[in-house]
Structures are given as C-alpha cells and as structure tokens.
Design a protein around this motif. Structure first.
Motif, PDB file in Angstrom:
ATOM      1  N   TRP A 102      -1.886  -6.717  -1.281  1.00  0.00           N
ATOM      2  CA  TRP A 102      -2.178  -5.531  -2.094  1.00  0.00           C
ATOM      3  C   TRP A 102      -3.583  -5.603  -2.668  1.00  0.00           C
ATOM      4  CZ3 TRP A 102      -0.025  -1.059  -1.855  1.00  0.00           C
ATOM      5  CH2 TRP A 102       1.299  -0.932  -1.493  1.00  0.00           C
ATOM      6  N   THR A 103      -3.972  -6.782  -3.145  1.00  0.00           N
ATOM      7  CA  THR A 103      -5.315  -6.958  -3.698  1.00  0.00           C
ATOM      8  C   THR A 103      -6.362  -6.787  -2.604  1.00  0.00           C
ATOM      9  OG1 THR A 103      -4.432  -8.428  -5.398  1.00  0.00           O
ATOM     10  CG2 THR A 103      -6.799  -8.540  -4.993  1.00  0.00           C
ATOM     11  N   VAL A 161      -1.460  -4.508  -9.843  1.00  0.00           N
ATOM     12  CA  VAL A 161      -1.298  -5.907  -9.431  1.00  0.00           C
ATOM     13  C   VAL A 161      -1.596  -6.834 -10.601  1.00  0.00           C
ATOM     14  CG1 VAL A 161      -2.287  -7.718  -7.952  1.00  0.00           C
ATOM     15  CG2 VAL A 161      -1.695  -5.506  -6.969  1.00  0.00           C
ATOM     16  N   LYS A 165       1.026  -9.452 -12.280  1.00  0.00           N
ATOM     17  CA  LYS A 165       0.745 -10.879 -12.386  1.00  0.00           C
ATOM     18  C   LYS A 165       0.906 -11.366 -13.818  1.00  0.00           C
ATOM     19  CE  LYS A 165      -2.292 -11.418  -8.419  1.00  0.00           C
ATOM     20  NZ  LYS A 165      -3.661 -11.641  -7.946  1.00  0.00           N
TER      21      LYS A 165
END
Length: 169
Positions: A102-103, A161, A165
């Motif tokens: 995703w990052t 994201v 996290k």
C-alpha cells in the motif's frame, strides 16, 4: 537498478499513472475549448452540475497558486524542486525494502502524478486541469486532473497506512 518483481510493480504504477493522465489531457485539449485564466469557456456536464468537465490551462500549482511568480522563481519552485523531490522519493522507495504494498502504491502514485504535471509544465508551459466536482456546496473542489487525483489518493493512502501502523504499535 535490479528488475525485481517489486521494482516492476513500482514502475508499472508510475507508468500507468502518467499514461492515464496524459491520455486524458490529450483528449481534453483536443475536444474541450479552454482558457488560461481559470474561467473555462466550455462546461460539459458529466453528472448534472455535480461533476463537470472543462479545460483550464494552469500556469501555477495547486489551484493556480504561483501563477503570478516571476518566471525564474516559477522554474525553481514548479520544475526544479519537484523534480529533485520526486527523484529522492523514487530512490527512497526503491531502496527501502521494508515498505508494504500500500505504501509503495501510494508513493508510486504520487511520483507518477508529479511527473505527469512536471511534464506538462515543460512541454506546454502549463498544466491542463479539467475536472470539477460540486456536491451542492457540501463538497466542492477546484479544477483538477488525473495527476492531481493520483497525488491526492497517494497522500490519503499514506495517511491511512500511517494511522493503521500507529494502532498496531
């Protein structure tokens, strides 16, 4: 640069982002009458007055900011600095093997959108913006393009994201 599956993924997202943006801009430039002063001469309704297509040549950055800068300062702030930042971010994501998909997608979308708009500034002296959303005053955008949408989407994904996290940490 080694052509790993990960690097192919990054380059593919960047290339597809640039291609979609540039193809859409070619279509708009060829088919929609436009102007350079943020007052488009032709408005094409895609979904009522909520989603409108137009053609505006933006000589500045976001919402035309910077269009009144001196030519030298505009070159530095809208061409040289973005190229340096985009290059740095690309090197970072190619080297940092700890980044999740995703990052990587988010950063590649930002890089692709940035490159597409920088290309317009170099090739045409302005960026073609053509989409406008107005949901009855509840939500309203400036005039934007697919590169802008890619950059914004990438930023939103990075934020999500980042929050995810922090929750798991």
């Amino acid at each position: 640069m080694k052509l790993t599956k990960r690097n192919v993924y990054i380059l593919l997202v960047i290339i597809l982002t640039i291609a979609a943006d540039q193809i859409s801009k070619v279509i708009v430039r060829a088919n929609v009458v436009g102007r350079t002063d943020f007052t488009p001469s032709e408005r094409i309704s895609l979904i009522g007055e909520y989603f409108v297509l137009m053609n505006v040549e933006n000589t500045g950055a976001f919402l035309g900011m910077g269009s009144d800068l001196s030519p030298g300062l505009r070159i530095v702030l809208l061409l040289i600095l973005p190229i340096i930042v985009l290059g740095y971010v690309l090197l970072h994501i190619l080297k940092d093997k700890s980044l999740d998909n995703w990052t990587l997608f988010a950063f590649a979308s930002i890089i692709g959108g940035g490159i597409a708009n920088v290309y317009d500034r170099i090739a045409y002296g302005s960026v073609t913006d053509f989409l406008f959303i107005d949901l009855g005053g509840v939500f309203k955008t400036g005039i934007f393009n697919l590169a802008d949408l890619s950059v914004t989407t990438g930023m939103v994904i990075l934020l999500l994201v980042s929050f995810r996290k922090k929750k798991t940490a």
